[in-house]
Scaffold this motif. Structure first.
Motif, PDB file in Angstrom:
ATOM      1  N   SER A  48      -8.536   8.742   5.553  1.00 44.98           N
ATOM      2  CA  SER A  48      -7.118   8.629   5.900  1.00 44.98           C
ATOM      3  C   SER A  48      -6.743   7.157   6.055  1.00 44.98           C
ATOM      4  O   SER A  48      -7.620   6.301   6.210  1.00 44.98           O
ATOM      5  N   PRO A  49      -5.450   6.846   6.024  1.00 45.05           N
ATOM      6  CA  PRO A  49      -5.023   5.448   6.153  1.00 45.05           C
ATOM      7  C   PRO A  49      -5.506   4.791   7.448  1.00 45.05           C
ATOM      8  O   PRO A  49      -5.711   3.588   7.489  1.00 45.05           O
ATOM      9  N   ASN A  50      -5.730   5.570   8.516  1.00 46.81           N
ATOM     10  CA  ASN A  50      -6.192   4.977   9.776  1.00 46.81           C
ATOM     11  C   ASN A  50      -7.720   4.914   9.854  1.00 46.81           C
ATOM     12  O   ASN A  50      -8.272   4.527  10.879  1.00 46.81           O
TER      13      ASN A  50
ATOM     14  N   GLN B 203       0.844  -1.191   0.000  1.00 51.37           N
ATOM     15  CA  GLN B 203       0.000   0.000   0.000  1.00 51.37           C
ATOM     16  C   GLN B 203       0.875   1.235   0.000  1.00 51.37           C
ATOM     17  O   GLN B 203       1.879   1.292   0.688  1.00 51.37           O
ATOM     18  N   ARG B 204       0.501   2.214  -0.801  1.00 53.43           N
ATOM     19  CA  ARG B 204       1.227   3.480  -0.813  1.00 53.43           C
ATOM     20  C   ARG B 204       0.820   4.313   0.383  1.00 53.43           C
ATOM     21  O   ARG B 204      -0.312   4.250   0.836  1.00 53.43           O
ATOM     22  N   GLY B 205       1.743   5.101   0.871  1.00 58.11           N
ATOM     23  CA  GLY B 205       1.445   5.976   2.008  1.00 58.11           C
ATOM     24  C   GLY B 205       0.390   6.989   1.651  1.00 58.11           C
ATOM     25  O   GLY B 205       0.312   7.457   0.523  1.00 58.11           O
ATOM     26  N   GLY B 206      -0.457   7.325   2.629  1.00 57.16           N
ATOM     27  CA  GLY B 206      -1.489   8.339   2.410  1.00 57.16           C
ATOM     28  C   GLY B 206      -2.639   7.834   1.582  1.00 57.16           C
ATOM     29  O   GLY B 206      -3.414   8.603   1.067  1.00 57.16           O
ATOM     30  N   GLY B 207      -2.771   6.502   1.422  1.00 63.39           N
ATOM     31  CA  GLY B 207      -3.731   5.992   0.472  1.00 63.39           C
ATOM     32  C   GLY B 207      -5.103   5.708   1.013  1.00 63.39           C
ATOM     33  O   GLY B 207      -6.085   6.063   0.406  1.00 63.39           O
TER      34      GLY B 207
ATOM     35  N   ARG C 105     -15.312   7.684  11.287  1.00 63.53           N
ATOM     36  CA  ARG C 105     -14.234   6.719  11.128  1.00 63.53           C
ATOM     37  C   ARG C 105     -14.759   5.428  10.515  1.00 63.53           C
ATOM     38  O   ARG C 105     -15.827   4.952  10.879  1.00 63.53           O
ATOM     39  N   PHE C 106     -13.966   4.889   9.556  1.00 59.94           N
ATOM     40  CA  PHE C 106     -14.195   3.541   9.043  1.00 59.94           C
ATOM     41  C   PHE C 106     -13.278   2.607   9.805  1.00 59.94           C
ATOM     42  O   PHE C 106     -12.135   2.958  10.124  1.00 59.94           O
ATOM     43  N   SER C 107     -13.769   1.401  10.078  1.00 62.25           N
ATOM     44  CA  SER C 107     -12.956   0.379  10.724  1.00 62.25           C
ATOM     45  C   SER C 107     -13.383  -0.967  10.165  1.00 62.25           C
ATOM     46  O   SER C 107     -14.538  -1.373  10.364  1.00 62.25           O
TER      47      SER C 107
ATOM     48  N   GLY D 203      -8.021   6.688  -0.904  1.00 60.62           N
ATOM     49  CA  GLY D 203      -8.221   7.764   0.055  1.00 60.62           C
ATOM     50  C   GLY D 203      -9.178   8.846  -0.381  1.00 60.62           C
ATOM     51  O   GLY D 203      -9.466   9.767   0.381  1.00 60.62           O
ATOM     52  N   LYS D 204      -9.722   8.779  -1.591  1.00 57.80           N
ATOM     53  CA  LYS D 204     -10.690   9.767  -2.073  1.00 57.80           C
ATOM     54  C   LYS D 204     -12.073   9.124  -2.067  1.00 57.80           C
ATOM     55  O   LYS D 204     -12.262   8.027  -2.586  1.00 57.80           O
TER      56      LYS D 204
END
Length: 167
Positions: free
Chosen positions: A121-123, A76-80, A142-144, A109-110
């Motif tokens: 966000s990635p988290n 995975q790319r950062g910020g994705g 938040r998604f989890s 991330g969009k």
């Protein structure tokens, strides 16, 4: 008067003959000079030349499948926000206004839906804005895993909560 077509043909032939007579070098092409070169710039007739260089660099041989039969995943790319990629159904419930349901798609991330856009966000942090029917709103949450939840606020003062489920 002669036929105009015959007249023009005779004039063209006469012009060509005069051009050849005036400049004979233009009428004859030297052997091997009637075009560009493709990979062979050597024009010697001796027959002793090196092998031509390849037009493209050689590609490495295809590698075999790894010894373990488990499929590998691309990093995975950062910020994705890539682990949240896919379609999500968001259902809102307002404290003083009617609820609604919208489907959004998350890609790298969009977040894009019929009535709004946002970021994931990635988290798993979610934020977005939207507009429809003369109203605008902001949302966060938040998604989890395959679910999510959060709050929203509309421009008419209505506030509420939303829940999300990955399709």
């Amino acid at each position: 008067m002669q036929n105009p077509f015959r007249y023009f043909c005779k004039a063209a032939l006469l012009s060509a003959a005069l051009a050849i007579a005036a400049s004979p070098d233009l009428a004859r092409a030297q052997s091997g000079s009637a075009g560009g070169s493709i990979g062979n710039d050597e024009k010697s007739l001796s027959g002793s030349r090196a092998a031509p260089a390849a037009a493209e660099p050689a590609r490495p041989a295809r590698r075999s499948k790894p010894a373990n039969d488990e499929p590998s995943r691309a990093p995975q790319r950062g910020g994705g926000g890539g682990n949240f990629d896919g379609a999500w159904t968001l259902t809102s419930a307002g404290a003083t206004c009617a609820g609604s349901t919208d489907t959004v798609v998350v890609t790298s991330g969009k977040m894009v839906g019929q009535y709004g856009t946002g970021q994931v966000s990635p988290n798993g942090g979610v934020s977005g804005t939207g507009a429809a029917g003369g109203l605008s709103w902001t949302m966060s949450g938040r998604f989890s895993g395959r679910s999510g939840s959060g709050t929203f606020r509309r421009s008419d003062g209505c506030t509420g909560t939303w829940t999300g489920a990955k399709q």
